[in-house]
Design a protein around this motif. Structure first.
Motif, PDB file in Angstrom:
ATOM      1  N   ALA A   1       0.835  -1.207   0.000  1.00  0.00           N
ATOM      2  CA  ALA A   1       0.000   0.000   0.000  1.00  0.00           C
ATOM      3  C   ALA A   1       0.867   1.253   0.000  1.00  0.00           C
ATOM      4  CB  ALA A   1      -0.926   0.008   1.209  1.00  0.00           C
ATOM      5  N   ALA A   2       2.176   1.089  -0.146  1.00  0.00           N
ATOM      6  CA  ALA A   2       3.081   2.247  -0.156  1.00  0.00           C
ATOM      7  C   ALA A   2       2.939   3.010  -1.468  1.00  0.00           C
ATOM      8  CB  ALA A   2       4.518   1.783   0.032  1.00  0.00           C
ATOM      9  N   ASP A   3       3.094   4.323  -1.422  1.00  0.00           N
ATOM     10  CA  ASP A   3       2.958   5.122  -2.640  1.00  0.00           C
ATOM     11  C   ASP A   3       4.129   6.065  -2.893  1.00  0.00           C
ATOM     12  OD1 ASP A   3       2.560   7.061  -0.704  1.00  0.00           O
ATOM     13  OD2 ASP A   3       0.486   7.479  -1.253  1.00  0.00           O
TER      14      ASP A   3
ATOM     15  N   THR B   1      -3.753  -5.890   2.303  1.00  0.00           N
ATOM     16  CA  THR B   1      -2.664  -4.924   2.391  1.00  0.00           C
ATOM     17  C   THR B   1      -2.448  -4.577   3.858  1.00  0.00           C
ATOM     18  OG1 THR B   1      -4.069  -2.954   2.318  1.00  0.00           O
ATOM     19  CG2 THR B   1      -3.398  -3.876   0.193  1.00  0.00           C
ATOM     20  N   PRO B   2      -1.327  -3.961   4.190  1.00  0.00           N
ATOM     21  CA  PRO B   2      -1.161  -3.476   5.558  1.00  0.00           C
ATOM     22  C   PRO B   2      -2.299  -2.515   5.930  1.00  0.00           C
ATOM     23  CG  PRO B   2       0.936  -3.406   4.407  1.00  0.00           C
ATOM     24  CD  PRO B   2      -0.107  -3.738   3.375  1.00  0.00           C
ATOM     25  N   ASP B   3      -2.991  -2.820   7.010  1.00  0.00           N
ATOM     26  CA  ASP B   3      -4.076  -1.973   7.529  1.00  0.00           C
ATOM     27  C   ASP B   3      -5.278  -1.870   6.593  1.00  0.00           C
ATOM     28  OD1 ASP B   3      -2.556  -1.381   9.854  1.00  0.00           O
ATOM     29  OD2 ASP B   3      -1.468   0.159   8.737  1.00  0.00           O
ATOM     30  N   GLY B   4      -5.352  -2.705   5.559  1.00  0.00           N
ATOM     31  CA  GLY B   4      -6.504  -2.669   4.670  1.00  0.00           C
ATOM     32  C   GLY B   4      -6.593  -1.424   3.815  1.00  0.00           C
ATOM     33  N   VAL B   5      -5.458  -0.784   3.556  1.00  0.00           N
ATOM     34  CA  VAL B   5      -5.409   0.419   2.714  1.00  0.00           C
ATOM     35  C   VAL B   5      -5.359  -0.012   1.248  1.00  0.00           C
ATOM     36  CG1 VAL B   5      -4.082   2.493   2.145  1.00  0.00           C
ATOM     37  CG2 VAL B   5      -4.237   1.702   4.518  1.00  0.00           C
ATOM     38  N   VAL B   6      -6.074   0.671   0.381  1.00  0.00           N
ATOM     39  CA  VAL B   6      -6.107   0.300  -1.033  1.00  0.00           C
ATOM     40  C   VAL B   6      -4.708   0.397  -1.629  1.00  0.00           C
ATOM     41  CG1 VAL B   6      -7.108   0.801  -3.294  1.00  0.00           C
ATOM     42  CG2 VAL B   6      -8.475   1.124  -1.227  1.00  0.00           C
ATOM     43  N   ALA B   7      -4.329  -0.620  -2.383  1.00  0.00           N
ATOM     44  CA  ALA B   7      -3.004  -0.648  -3.001  1.00  0.00           C
ATOM     45  C   ALA B   7      -2.858   0.454  -4.044  1.00  0.00           C
ATOM     46  CB  ALA B   7      -2.770  -2.011  -3.654  1.00  0.00           C
ATOM     47  N   THR B   8      -1.663   1.007  -4.128  1.00  0.00           N
ATOM     48  CA  THR B   8      -1.323   2.003  -5.144  1.00  0.00           C
ATOM     49  C   THR B   8      -0.610   1.310  -6.305  1.00  0.00           C
ATOM     50  OG1 THR B   8      -1.047   3.705  -3.456  1.00  0.00           O
ATOM     51  CG2 THR B   8      -0.036   4.129  -5.588  1.00  0.00           C
TER      52      THR B   8
ATOM     53  N   LEU C   1       5.783  -3.868   3.048  1.00  0.00           N
ATOM     54  CA  LEU C   1       5.673  -5.305   3.324  1.00  0.00           C
ATOM     55  C   LEU C   1       6.939  -5.865   3.953  1.00  0.00           C
ATOM     56  CD1 LEU C   1       3.768  -6.744   0.216  1.00  0.00           C
ATOM     57  CD2 LEU C   1       2.849  -5.814   2.351  1.00  0.00           C
ATOM     58  N   ILE C   2       8.073  -5.351   3.568  1.00  0.00           N
ATOM     59  CA  ILE C   2       9.325  -5.901   4.069  1.00  0.00           C
ATOM     60  C   ILE C   2       9.519  -5.647   5.561  1.00  0.00           C
ATOM     61  CG2 ILE C   2      10.894  -3.940   3.704  1.00  0.00           C
ATOM     62  CD1 ILE C   2      12.658  -6.305   2.254  1.00  0.00           C
ATOM     63  N   HIS C   3       8.739  -4.712   6.120  1.00  0.00           N
ATOM     64  CA  HIS C   3       8.816  -4.412   7.547  1.00  0.00           C
ATOM     65  C   HIS C   3       7.590  -4.897   8.316  1.00  0.00           C
ATOM     66  CE1 HIS C   3      12.385  -2.030   6.897  1.00  0.00           C
ATOM     67  NE2 HIS C   3      11.759  -1.270   6.023  1.00  0.00           N
ATOM     68  N   ASP C   4       6.609  -5.461   7.609  1.00  0.00           N
ATOM     69  CA  ASP C   4       5.349  -5.843   8.254  1.00  0.00           C
ATOM     70  C   ASP C   4       5.506  -7.174   8.981  1.00  0.00           C
ATOM     71  OD1 ASP C   4       2.524  -6.988   8.476  1.00  0.00           O
ATOM     72  OD2 ASP C   4       2.135  -4.968   7.729  1.00  0.00           O
ATOM     73  N   LEU C   5       5.068  -7.236  10.222  1.00  0.00           N
ATOM     74  CA  LEU C   5       5.249  -8.430  11.051  1.00  0.00           C
ATOM     75  C   LEU C   5       4.431  -9.627  10.568  1.00  0.00           C
ATOM     76  CD1 LEU C   5       5.298  -6.822  14.629  1.00  0.00           C
ATOM     77  CD2 LEU C   5       7.234  -7.477  13.190  1.00  0.00           C
TER      78      LEU C   5
ATOM     79  N   ALA D   1       9.329  -9.230  -4.949  1.00  0.00           N
ATOM     80  CA  ALA D   1       8.714  -9.911  -3.803  1.00  0.00           C
ATOM     81  C   ALA D   1       9.563 -11.027  -3.193  1.00  0.00           C
ATOM     82  CB  ALA D   1       7.328 -10.437  -4.185  1.00  0.00           C
ATOM     83  N   PRO D   2      10.434 -11.722  -3.949  1.00  0.00           N
ATOM     84  CA  PRO D   2      11.280 -12.723  -3.290  1.00  0.00           C
ATOM     85  C   PRO D   2      12.150 -12.146  -2.173  1.00  0.00           C
ATOM     86  CG  PRO D   2      11.239 -13.154  -5.634  1.00  0.00           C
ATOM     87  CD  PRO D   2      10.535 -11.837  -5.424  1.00  0.00           C
ATOM     88  N   SER D   3      12.364 -10.844  -2.169  1.00  0.00           N
ATOM     89  CA  SER D   3      13.120 -10.215  -1.071  1.00  0.00           C
ATOM     90  C   SER D   3      12.445 -10.466   0.269  1.00  0.00           C
ATOM     91  CB  SER D   3      13.246  -8.708  -1.304  1.00  0.00           C
ATOM     92  OG  SER D   3      11.970  -8.079  -1.257  1.00  0.00           O
ATOM     93  N   LEU D   4      11.143 -10.730   0.263  1.00  0.00           N
ATOM     94  CA  LEU D   4      10.412 -10.925   1.513  1.00  0.00           C
ATOM     95  C   LEU D   4      10.793 -12.228   2.203  1.00  0.00           C
ATOM     96  CD1 LEU D   4       6.896  -9.684   0.325  1.00  0.00           C
ATOM     97  CD2 LEU D   4       8.646  -8.406   1.568  1.00  0.00           C
ATOM     98  N   ILE D   5      11.435 -13.140   1.471  1.00  0.00           N
ATOM     99  CA  ILE D   5      11.949 -14.350   2.107  1.00  0.00           C
ATOM    100  C   ILE D   5      12.940 -13.987   3.212  1.00  0.00           C
ATOM    101  CG2 ILE D   5      13.365 -16.416   1.715  1.00  0.00           C
ATOM    102  CD1 ILE D   5      12.145 -16.557  -1.102  1.00  0.00           C
ATOM    103  N   SER D   6      13.633 -12.875   3.018  1.00  0.00           N
ATOM    104  CA  SER D   6      14.645 -12.454   3.988  1.00  0.00           C
ATOM    105  C   SER D   6      14.048 -11.935   5.288  1.00  0.00           C
ATOM    106  CB  SER D   6      15.555 -11.376   3.380  1.00  0.00           C
ATOM    107  OG  SER D   6      14.834 -10.175   3.142  1.00  0.00           O
TER     108      SER D   6
END
Length: 263
Positions: free
Chosen positions: A30-32, A70-77, A139-143, A165-170
């Motif tokens: 949801a980041a813009d 999305t984080p907090d249910g915010v519409v994706a950008t 997303l990379i910081h979302d618990l 998105a594969p970065s999220l494996i980390s």
């Protein structure tokens, strides 16, 4: 008569359960806004439209329903860069369809929060996380990201991670990471260089995805820039760039077929 009614009710219930099980969770950024050069420059960002919509189109055509979260249910950008015709090749008709979808679709405009998605995670047959620089911000910081990834891995449910998105494996500690030793693809180092130098004209905080994956013990694979390339290793499907949708969709649908056949 009572027996026939009971059988009808059971059939309806079984059909409803089957429909519920044939559902895919799409987790979206949801980041813009992306900070470049240590905050000295700001750039519009978000989800890459074709990486999201072509995957959505493939799974819904295969009979699956989709929930967005999305984080907090915010519409994706949507990242404005992804509206460029160059990313769509022979899919310009689908590009128009995709734009109309993000403008008008009710489910897209009313996503679940990641917490809500996690609470009903059992209903999903698979997970897809489209790419775009936006996920490198939120997303990379979302618990909920590491716990969702670990859940889908533990249940051997197809997990699709596209481009960045594969970065999220980390986000999963190495000693608890179910994907250590897997073959994984993502945006390549050279493609990252081109994006930073010629498209964004700046350097983001989170970068060098391939190096991060290799350091964790992931078997990183890549092909030439702009290659239509994806990798499937067991339940995990990863792809390289916005041009990899055909390979990704074929392998992800294959993973879904395998999963459904085991149920």
């Amino acid at each position: 008569m009572k027996q026939m009614i009971m059988l009808t009710i059971l059939n309806i219930s079984a059909t409803a359960l089957s429909a519920q099980q044939k559902s895919i969770l799409f987790v979206m950024s949801a980041a813009d806004t992306l900070e470049l050069n240590q905050g000295k420059k700001l750039r519009q960002t978000g989800v890459f439209l074709n990486e999201f919509y072509l995957a959505y189109h493939a799974v819904t055509n295969a009979g699956y329903s989709v929930d967005f979260a999305t984080p907090d249910g915010v519409v994706a950008t949507i990242d404005n860069e992804s509206l460029n015709d160059n990313y769509w090749k022979n899919n310009l008709t689908l590009k128009k369809e995709a734009i109309e979808f993000v403008e008008e679709n009710s489910s897209y405009h009313h996503p679940l929060s990641l917490q809500e998605a996690f609470q009903q995670k059992e209903k999903y047959s698979g997970l897809v996380i489209p790419g775009g620089q936006g996920l490198m911000i939120d997303l990379i910081h979302d618990l909920y990201i590491p716990v969702l990834l670990k859940y889908f891995a533990s249940e051997k449910k197809p997990t699709g991670l596209i481009c960045h998105a594969p970065s999220l494996i980390s986000t999963i500690p190495k000693d608890k990471n179910p994907y250590i030793g897997f073959k994984v693809n993502s945006v390549s180092p050279f493609e990252e260089f081109v994006i930073e130098r010629f498209i964004m004209k700046g350097i983001p905080e989170n970068r060098k995805i391939a190096r991060q994956l290799r350091k964790m013990g992931i078997k990183y694979k890549q092909k030439l820039p702009k290659a239509d390339f994806a990798v499937k290793d067991r339940n995990l499907v990863t792809s390289q760039n916005p041009y990899s949708s055909q390979s990704f969709n074929e392998l992800y649908l294959e993973a879904l077929t395998e999963y459904e056949g085991e149920q």
